[in-house]
Write an enzyme that holds these catalytic residues in place. Structure first.
Site, mmCIF file in Angstrom:
data_model
loop_
_atom_site.group_PDB
_atom_site.id
_atom_site.type_symbol
_atom_site.label_atom_id
_atom_site.label_comp_id
_atom_site.label_asym_id
_atom_site.label_seq_id
_atom_site.Cartn_x
_atom_site.Cartn_y
_atom_site.Cartn_z
ATOM 1 N N ALA A 1 0.806 -1.230 0.000
ATOM 2 C CA ALA A 1 0.000 0.000 0.000
ATOM 3 C C ALA A 1 0.835 1.274 0.000
ATOM 4 O O ALA A 1 0.306 2.356 -0.231
ATOM 5 C CB ALA A 1 -0.930 0.001 1.215
ATOM 6 N N LEU B 1 1.618 2.089 -7.443
ATOM 7 C CA LEU B 1 0.346 1.629 -7.997
ATOM 8 C C LEU B 1 -0.804 1.877 -7.024
ATOM 9 O O LEU B 1 -1.868 2.381 -7.398
ATOM 10 C CB LEU B 1 0.435 0.129 -8.320
ATOM 11 C CG LEU B 1 -0.841 -0.465 -8.878
ATOM 12 C CD1 LEU B 1 -1.060 -0.027 -10.316
ATOM 13 C CD2 LEU B 1 -0.824 -1.978 -8.795
ATOM 14 N N ARG C 1 5.759 -2.582 4.292
ATOM 15 C CA ARG C 1 6.827 -2.524 5.294
ATOM 16 C C ARG C 1 7.068 -1.107 5.785
ATOM 17 O O ARG C 1 7.443 -0.907 6.936
ATOM 18 C CB ARG C 1 8.134 -3.060 4.689
ATOM 19 C CG ARG C 1 8.092 -4.526 4.328
ATOM 20 C CD ARG C 1 9.343 -4.917 3.584
ATOM 21 N NE ARG C 1 9.558 -4.068 2.400
ATOM 22 C CZ ARG C 1 10.533 -4.219 1.538
ATOM 23 N NH1 ARG C 1 11.386 -5.210 1.686
ATOM 24 N NH2 ARG C 1 10.663 -3.413 0.499
ATOM 25 N N ASP D 1 7.384 -5.925 -19.595
ATOM 26 C CA ASP D 1 6.619 -4.872 -18.921
ATOM 27 C C ASP D 1 5.285 -4.606 -19.619
ATOM 28 O O ASP D 1 4.248 -4.513 -18.963
ATOM 29 C CB ASP D 1 7.455 -3.579 -18.868
ATOM 30 C CG ASP D 1 6.800 -2.522 -18.002
ATOM 31 O OD1 ASP D 1 6.243 -2.865 -16.958
ATOM 32 O OD2 ASP D 1 6.829 -1.326 -18.379
ATOM 33 N N HIS E 1 -0.062 -6.344 -21.836
ATOM 34 C CA HIS E 1 -1.009 -5.352 -22.371
ATOM 35 C C HIS E 1 -1.170 -5.465 -23.894
ATOM 36 O O HIS E 1 -2.289 -5.526 -24.410
ATOM 37 C CB HIS E 1 -0.537 -3.927 -22.077
ATOM 38 C CG HIS E 1 -0.304 -3.636 -20.619
ATOM 39 N ND1 HIS E 1 -1.018 -4.222 -19.615
ATOM 40 C CD2 HIS E 1 0.565 -2.788 -19.999
ATOM 41 C CE1 HIS E 1 -0.598 -3.762 -18.444
ATOM 42 N NE2 HIS E 1 0.356 -2.893 -18.656
ATOM 43 N N LEU F 1 -14.508 9.395 -35.038
ATOM 44 C CA LEU F 1 -15.370 9.227 -33.865
ATOM 45 C C LEU F 1 -14.502 9.519 -32.651
ATOM 46 O O LEU F 1 -13.855 8.626 -32.098
ATOM 47 C CB LEU F 1 -15.934 7.806 -33.804
ATOM 48 C CG LEU F 1 -16.734 7.481 -32.548
ATOM 49 C CD1 LEU F 1 -17.962 8.360 -32.429
ATOM 50 C CD2 LEU F 1 -17.164 6.026 -32.542
HETATM 51 P P1 NDP Z 1 6.533 -0.518 -6.240
HETATM 52 O O1 NDP Z 1 7.932 -0.812 -6.637
HETATM 53 O O2 NDP Z 1 6.153 0.873 -5.867
HETATM 54 O O3 NDP Z 1 6.197 -1.546 -5.090
HETATM 55 C C1 NDP Z 1 5.028 -1.502 -4.281
HETATM 56 C C2 NDP Z 1 5.424 -1.706 -2.839
HETATM 57 O O4 NDP Z 1 5.944 -3.017 -2.691
HETATM 58 C C3 NDP Z 1 6.500 -0.766 -2.371
HETATM 59 O O5 NDP Z 1 5.955 0.425 -1.884
HETATM 60 C C4 NDP Z 1 7.206 -1.556 -1.299
HETATM 61 O O6 NDP Z 1 6.562 -1.316 -0.077
HETATM 62 C C5 NDP Z 1 6.970 -3.006 -1.696
HETATM 63 N N1 NDP Z 1 8.195 -3.556 -2.284
HETATM 64 C C6 NDP Z 1 8.861 -3.101 -3.346
HETATM 65 N N2 NDP Z 1 9.935 -3.869 -3.607
HETATM 66 C C7 NDP Z 1 9.925 -4.836 -2.692
HETATM 67 C C8 NDP Z 1 10.760 -5.950 -2.436
HETATM 68 N N3 NDP Z 1 11.802 -6.217 -3.208
HETATM 69 N N4 NDP Z 1 10.468 -6.757 -1.406
HETATM 70 C C9 NDP Z 1 9.393 -6.498 -0.650
HETATM 71 N N5 NDP Z 1 8.565 -5.448 -0.852
HETATM 72 C C10 NDP Z 1 8.825 -4.631 -1.844
HETATM 73 O O7 NDP Z 1 5.616 -1.062 -7.405
HETATM 74 P P2 NDP Z 1 4.298 -0.469 -8.008
HETATM 75 O O8 NDP Z 1 3.426 0.005 -6.910
HETATM 76 O O9 NDP Z 1 4.627 0.432 -9.099
HETATM 77 O O10 NDP Z 1 3.670 -1.777 -8.689
HETATM 78 C C11 NDP Z 1 3.230 -2.896 -7.945
HETATM 79 C C12 NDP Z 1 2.897 -4.008 -8.919
HETATM 80 O O11 NDP Z 1 1.935 -3.538 -9.845
HETATM 81 C C13 NDP Z 1 4.074 -4.467 -9.765
HETATM 82 O O12 NDP Z 1 3.933 -5.836 -10.000
HETATM 83 C C14 NDP Z 1 3.911 -3.685 -11.068
HETATM 84 O O13 NDP Z 1 4.478 -4.329 -12.164
HETATM 85 C C15 NDP Z 1 2.407 -3.645 -11.183
HETATM 86 N N6 NDP Z 1 1.897 -2.537 -11.966
HETATM 87 C C16 NDP Z 1 2.214 -1.255 -11.639
HETATM 88 C C17 NDP Z 1 1.681 -0.208 -12.371
HETATM 89 C C18 NDP Z 1 1.968 1.199 -12.005
HETATM 90 O O14 NDP Z 1 1.381 2.104 -12.650
HETATM 91 N N7 NDP Z 1 2.793 1.472 -11.020
HETATM 92 C C19 NDP Z 1 0.753 -0.441 -13.496
HETATM 93 C C20 NDP Z 1 0.492 -1.830 -13.736
HETATM 94 C C21 NDP Z 1 1.046 -2.814 -12.984
HETATM 95 P P3 NDP Z 1 7.306 -1.413 1.319
HETATM 96 O O15 NDP Z 1 8.767 -1.237 1.087
HETATM 97 O O16 NDP Z 1 6.692 -0.312 2.106
HETATM 98 O O17 NDP Z 1 6.957 -2.766 1.803
HETATM 99 C C1 BG6 Z 2 2.349 -0.649 -16.569
HETATM 100 C C2 BG6 Z 2 3.804 -0.646 -16.856
HETATM 101 O O1 BG6 Z 2 1.851 -1.951 -16.598
HETATM 102 O O2 BG6 Z 2 1.664 0.132 -17.536
HETATM 103 C C3 BG6 Z 2 4.356 0.762 -16.940
HETATM 104 O O3 BG6 Z 2 4.482 -1.343 -15.813
HETATM 105 C C4 BG6 Z 2 3.546 1.597 -17.898
HETATM 106 O O4 BG6 Z 2 5.707 0.743 -17.339
HETATM 107 C C5 BG6 Z 2 2.071 1.488 -17.578
HETATM 108 O O5 BG6 Z 2 3.979 2.934 -17.786
HETATM 109 C C6 BG6 Z 2 1.236 2.196 -18.624
HETATM 110 O O6 BG6 Z 2 -0.080 2.230 -18.223
HETATM 111 P P1 BG6 Z 2 -1.037 3.362 -18.813
HETATM 112 O O7 BG6 Z 2 -2.368 3.008 -18.279
HETATM 113 O O8 BG6 Z 2 -0.500 4.667 -18.305
HETATM 114 O O9 BG6 Z 2 -0.928 3.273 -20.293
#
Ligand code: NDP
Ligand code: BG6
Length: 468
Positions: free
Chosen positions: A11, A15, A44, A232, A237, A388
């Site tokens: 959280a 994302l 964490r 990615d 996608h 459109l």
């Molecule tokens: P983050 O790298 O921000 O990771 C989310 C949280 O996971 C972090 O805040 C951290 O929280 C925890 N974390 C990160 N790395 C580790 C680790 N190595 N070990 C344990 N905990 C870890 O990722 P996103 O939020 O960007 O994305 C989360 C998932 O969603 C990924 O699988 C990503 O591919 C997918 N995704 C993301 C998108 C985006 O727009 N960001 C879009 C589509 C998919 P803490 O350290 O507080 O525990």
């Molecule tokens: C995520 C990828 O799945 O989609 C990112 O990890 C990418 O790298 C993102 O930027 C794009 O999503 P959107 O909705 O902004 O096109």
């Protein structure tokens, strides 16, 4: 409506903050969630409750409520949000969270985490007793992409997930499937009789999918450098877009009818050949934080997919995807064939090909390049667009964010827009041999300048593929 507890793991991340909580708020503010809904965050990072709510609040916007009641809705939403911190393998931390959950409430666990953490987290969810409620309430888990790095790691993750959750509780999300224009592909193809007879190799010469971002990896080096652009966005996608363009018409809109048709065509897509590939990396990528200085991870790819079935044989599907390119856009271009002979070729130039463009973002819309006579005394042609544009055609209608639509589907138990395990396996099979080859041989991507069109060679090769 029942009670509902939504638990977002990871959280503190991008994302969760940028997409998941804003989408939950959008559903909440429209009254689409149960009255007794609560939102739990877990990660964490040590955050106070105020600090957590402050982070969530930064991204909330009131798109569905009048300005004057916005503050009220935000306050009510934040009052239902609570944060827990701890390690993903800490029994105490998970027990503390478990003790807060309502035994009578339905539960959604959202794994907004890097996939490597999934097994640990699902194990902790299971051992803390959170998968036991009153037996009448349902439990669902949402997992993000990329689901693994290849077929083997994806299967291994799946096995771990299945230890705690049966397949029917698992929602593998690909947020592109929730985008309005992506949902519109099936409508365009199957609700408009005009396209049905034309939708095959006989009339379509090639399909181009162009996915561009004008930003870099935005601090996600730790993740991106291990995955690269194919894992990615292409394996998930963009492959989903190809699937929606090429699948047969399903018997119904039931989840399995749709997913059976998608699976059928996925299994007809050949594994990508190394000759059908160009890799690029934007200049300066290797100096991004958490990226190896000698990294060969691609930030750009141009590849061709081939489909070995009667409908699509010999139609190249050219996918171009890259970060650090000149603009942000995502579109599908269906290029129709020019007829071998045409009555106009004898008296003027031969008319150019028709093109149908599905613009996913920005500026959602469908455009059709139709050949028209240029007004005047001579017979001359020019393609002109039938437009459109959603902005004008549906002026005043709010276009929902993909995550809003998909989260509502999770809550309603609707699975058509989620990836079934056999679909995921077929998707990995298309790319795994190529990805292994690239990794093992450390194939060097071509360097391109940031905010340009990517490596020159990519365009030249694309033309060769299409003209074959
Ligand atoms: P983050 O790298 O921000 O990771 C989310 C949280 O996971 C972090 O805040 C951290 O929280 C925890 N974390 C990160 N790395 C580790 C680790 N190595 N070990 C344990 N905990 C870890 O990722 P996103 O939020 O960007 O994305 C989360 C998932 O969603 C990924 O699988 C990503 O591919 C997918 N995704 C993301 C998108 C985006 O727009 N960001 C879009 C589509 C998919 P803490 O350290 O507080 O525990
Ligand atoms: C995520 C990828 O799945 O989609 C990112 O990890 C990418 O790298 C993102 O930027 C794009 O999503 P959107 O909705 O902004 O096109």
């Amino acid at each position: 409506m029942n009670k509902l507890d939504i638990i977002v793991l990871g959280a503190s991340g991008n994302l969760a903050g940028a997409k998941i909580f804003p989408a939950l708020f959008a559903l909440f503010s429209q009254g689409l969630l149960p009255d007794e809904v609560r939102f739990f965050g877990f990660a964490r990072s040590e955050l106070t409750q105020d600090g957590f709510r402050e982070r969530i609040m930064r991204n909330l916007t009131c798109r569905y409520t009048p300005e004057h009641s916005c503050g009220d809705f935000i306050e009510k939403f934040l009052a239902r949000c609570k944060y827990y911190s701890g390690d993903y393998n800490s029994p105490e931390a998970f027990r503390a969270l478990a003790s807060e959950l309502n035994a009578d409430a339905d539960r959604v666990f959202y794994l907004a985490l890097p996939p490597a953490v999934f097994p640990e987290v699902t194990g902790s969810i299971g051992s803390s007793g959170m998968l036991k409620n009153n037996g009448r309430a349902w439990i669902r888990v949402v997992v993000e992409k990329p689901f693994g790095r290849d077929r083997e790691s994806s299967d291994a993750l799946n096995r771990e997930l299945l230890k705690e959750f049966p397949e029917k509780q698992i929602y593998r999300i690909d947020h592109y499937l929730g985008k309005e224009m992506v949902q519109n592909i099936m409508v365009l193809r199957f609700a408009n009789q005009i396209f049905k007879p034309l939708w095959n190799a006989r009339y379509i010469r090639c399909v181009r999918i162009d996915w561009q971002e004008n930003i870099g990896i935005e601090g996600r080096g730790g993740y991106f450098d291990r995955y690269g652009i194919i894992r990615d966005v292409v394996q998930n996608h963009l492959l989903q877009l190809v699937t929606l363009i090429t699948m047969d018409e399903p018997e119904s809109l039931k989840a399995d009818a749709v997913r059976d048709c998608k699976l059928k065509v996925l299994r007809d897509i050949e594994t990508v050949r190394i000759d059908d590939l160009i890799l690029g990396q934007y200049s300066g990528y290797a100096r991004e934080p958490q990226v190896a200085p000698d990294s060969v991870t691609p930030t750009f790819v141009n590849l061709r997919l081939r489909i070995a079935n009667d409908e699509w044989r010999d139609v190249p599907f050219n996918i171009r995807a890259g970060k650090g390119l000149s603009c942000r856009k995502s579109e599908i271009r269906i290029v129709f064939r020019t007829p071998e002979s045409n009555i106009f070729c004898d008296v003027a130039e031969c008319p150019p090909a028709n093109e149908l463009i599905i613009r996913i973002q920005p500026d959602e819309g469908i455009h059709f390049n139709i050949v028209s006579k240029v007004p005047g005394l001579k017979m001359r042609f020019q393609p002109k667009e039938l437009d459109l544009s959603y902005k004008s055609a549906f002026a005043g209608t709010v276009i929902p964010e993909a995550y809003e639509s998909l989260l509502l589907d999770v809550i309603n138990g609707e699975k058509a827009l989620f990836i079934r395990s056999d679909e995921l396996e077929a998707a990995w099979d298309i790319f795994t041999p190529l990805l292994h080859y690239i990794d093992e041989n450390r194939i060097k991507p071509k360097i391109y300048e940031f905010r340009t069109d990517g490596p020159d060679e990519a365009y030249r090769k694309e033309c060769v593929w299409e003209n074959r």
